[in-house]
Scaffold this active site. Structure first.
Site, PDB file in Angstrom:
ATOM      1  CB  SER A 130      -1.175   0.397   1.034  1.00 16.66           C
ATOM      2  OG  SER A 130      -1.699   1.047   1.401  1.00 16.66           O
ATOM      3  CE  LYS A 185      -2.790  -2.414  -0.484  1.00 22.98           C
ATOM      4  NZ  LYS A 185      -3.425  -3.024  -1.768  1.00 22.98           N
ATOM      5  CG  HIS A 188      -4.693  -1.137   3.986  1.00 21.51           C
ATOM      6  ND1 HIS A 188      -4.870  -0.525   2.756  1.00 21.51           N
ATOM      7  CD2 HIS A 188      -3.892   0.013   4.983  1.00 21.51           C
ATOM      8  CE1 HIS A 188      -4.547   0.523   2.463  1.00 21.51           C
ATOM      9  NE2 HIS A 188      -3.365   1.620   3.707  1.00 21.51           N
ATOM     10  CG  ASN A 189      -6.872  -1.527  -0.155  1.00 22.90           C
ATOM     11  OD1 ASN A 189      -6.081  -1.242   0.262  1.00 22.90           O
ATOM     12  ND2 ASN A 189      -6.739  -2.143  -1.440  1.00 22.90           N
ATOM     13  CD  GLU A 192      -7.432   3.515   0.467  1.00 18.88           C
ATOM     14  OE1 GLU A 192      -7.824   3.774  -0.730  1.00 18.88           O
ATOM     15  OE2 GLU A 192      -6.848   2.409   1.361  1.00 18.88           O
TER      16      GLU A 192
END
Length: 484
Positions: A130, A185, A188-189, A192
């Site tokens: 990222s 990940k 995480h997104n 986000e």
């Protein structure tokens, strides 16, 4: 004879190019290959000009240019392209060689690929990366998962090129087995998505209800970025609002209000449904993008569906102060939910996730990087078995201090007809989570009434199920218990 490369990289789009240059800058020799070989020549003649980066023009030439055990990173589009690349490479590799998928692959695909590649005697890592093109060039957050032996072999390289926090610690460490890296990940997104939607709702309230200009909104976000909300996304929001088009007018007002996505937020929401995790904010953020996409329908509806005028008549300065606290409180809920999903999935997939370590990896280099993440790391350092971030002293106290302001903001948004799916959804989750009793007893009674689905009783042990013949004509036969 040409010196062999320490590591190879396949895929020369902007992320691949920048990561190759980053690795080279840290003293490692890199070989590159791309399916469209013209990109190799273009890269060597431009961005990589003057370097000792090796260009390969076939898969065989690429593999032959690498030191053994070979280490190679795939920086290509997720999906079928990854499977095709693996199928092309594996006949050319030898036992002990390492394939690293650095793209945005679905963690379920990574689990499958890891098993298939390891069965051939090779080693496999799925590494979430990222930070966008800037992060790839100067230091991304890297979340590797898969073979522990493969991680030890590539650890020096990946930690060298990763972003660093203030004490020099790299934002890169082994996350867990098989698909754990890509799973983290993905979360995480998803976070986000929620963070971005939350910021958009704050901007909407400022512009629509308070009548603030882009410059005024920019100043507010710049101020917020000097406090507890300091983060990359708050910072760039202030810069976006201040940006002027060629005619001197704010560019933001000329951008169509239709949001796109690449799917990782959707994957996060789907995984939450499969795990039974109440991931309401990330799901809400995905649905908010879907709602934005039906622009033509919204334009038609705006002409006929009634609602209140979005003009706030109260103390505007006070509402802005309240909004800052509300955004912080909702942000806490978003991360708490993301960590709930990680904990649930870790049990399902037998991963040993380091939750404080994940927060450390997100401190720098990635899109959701913020000062806030240090508090998460501290919470797990103090209580490694913490079941929910909301139960940590810092976050419990922060919510308590922000709660009254948060409720005022949500009430104002509802009264003004301004949609706030994340700000209001976060508050609804908080009130549900802190409730010792919810109306699900009525829901279970309804299910038993129409479908004989049974229910548990407060005055009986958990796991003991009952059925009532509510109408006197239903009988004693019950439906089987199952989850779908």
């Amino acid at each position: 004879m040409t010196e062999l490369a320490d590591i190879g990289l396949i895929g020369l789009a902007v992320m691949g190019q920048n990561l190759a240059l980053n690795i080279h800058d840290h003293g490692y020799r890199v070989a590159v290959f791309n399916r469209t070989t013209a990109k190799v020549t273009r890269f060597l003649q431009n961005e990589a000009a003057g370097s000792d980066i090796i260009g390969a023009y076939s898969a065989a030439e690429f593999v032959a240019s690498l030191k053994k055990p070979r280490k190679l990173i795939l920086m290509i589009q997720a999906g079928e392209a990854v499977d095709k690349s693996i199928a092309q490479l594996t006949p050319l590799l030898e036992p002990g060689d390492i394939i690293i998928d650095g793209g945005n692959s679905n963690f379920n695909d990574t689990i499958r690929r890891s098993a298939a590649v390891e069965a051939l005697g090779l080693r496999y890592l799925g590494a979430g990366i990222s930070g966008g093109e800037e992060g790839a060039r100067h230091g991304p957050s890297i979340m590797p998962g898969g073979s522990p032996a493969a991680w030890q072999a590539v650890k020096p390289i990946l930690q060298a090129v990763a972003a660093k926090v203030a004490d020099g610690s790299p934002c890169c460490d082994w996350v867990g087995e098989d698909g754990a890296g890509h799973f983290v990940k993905m979360v995480h997104n998803g976070i986000e998505y929620a963070d971005m939607q939350l910021i958009c709702e704050a901007y909407h309230l400022m512009s629509a209800a308070l009548g603030m200009s882009e410059a005024e909104c920019s100043a507010v976000f710049a101020e917020w970025n000097r406090g507890a909300l300091e983060s990359f996304l708050i910072e760039i929001t202030g810069e976006i609002l201040a940006y002027r088009d060629d005619d001197g007018q704010p560019l933001l007002g000329k951008i169509l209000d239709v949001a796109s996505q690449k799917g990782t937020g959707k994957w996060t929401a789907i995984t939450a449904l499969q795990e039974g995790t109440p991931l309401t904010l990330i799901g809400g953020a995905v649905f908010a993008r879907f709602l934005s996409a039906i622009k033509d329908q919204r334009l038609e509806a705006s002409q006929s569906l009634p609602g209140p005028a979005a003009a706030y008549r109260g103390d505007k300065a006070q509402l802005l102060q309240d909004l800052q606290r509300a955004v912080y409180a909702a942000k806490i809920i978003s991360y708490a939910q993301g960590y709930m999903l990680m904990r649930d999935a870790a049990r399902s997939y037998n991963w040993n996730l380091n939750y404080g370590g994940v927060a450390l990896m997100w401190r720098e280099g990635c899109i959701i990087r913020s000062a806030f993440l240090g508090k998460i790391q501290e919470a797990y350092a103090e209580t490694p078995e913490l079941t929910n971030l909301l139960l940590a002293d810092y976050f419990r106290d922060a919510i308590a201090q922000a709660q009254a302001a948060w409720r005022r903001v949500v009430a104002a948004g509802v009264a003004l007809g301004i949609p706030m799916p994340i700000l209001s959804g976060a508050l609804a989750f908080y009130d549900g989570f802190r409730s010792a009793k919810l109306p699900a007893n009525l829901l279970q009674a309804q299910r038993d009434y129409f479908g004989a689905h049974t229910y548990e009783r407060l005055d009986a042990p958990r796991g003991q199920y009952f059925h009532t013949n509510w109408t006197g004509t239903g009988g004693d036969v019950t439906a089987g218990s199952y989850e779908v």
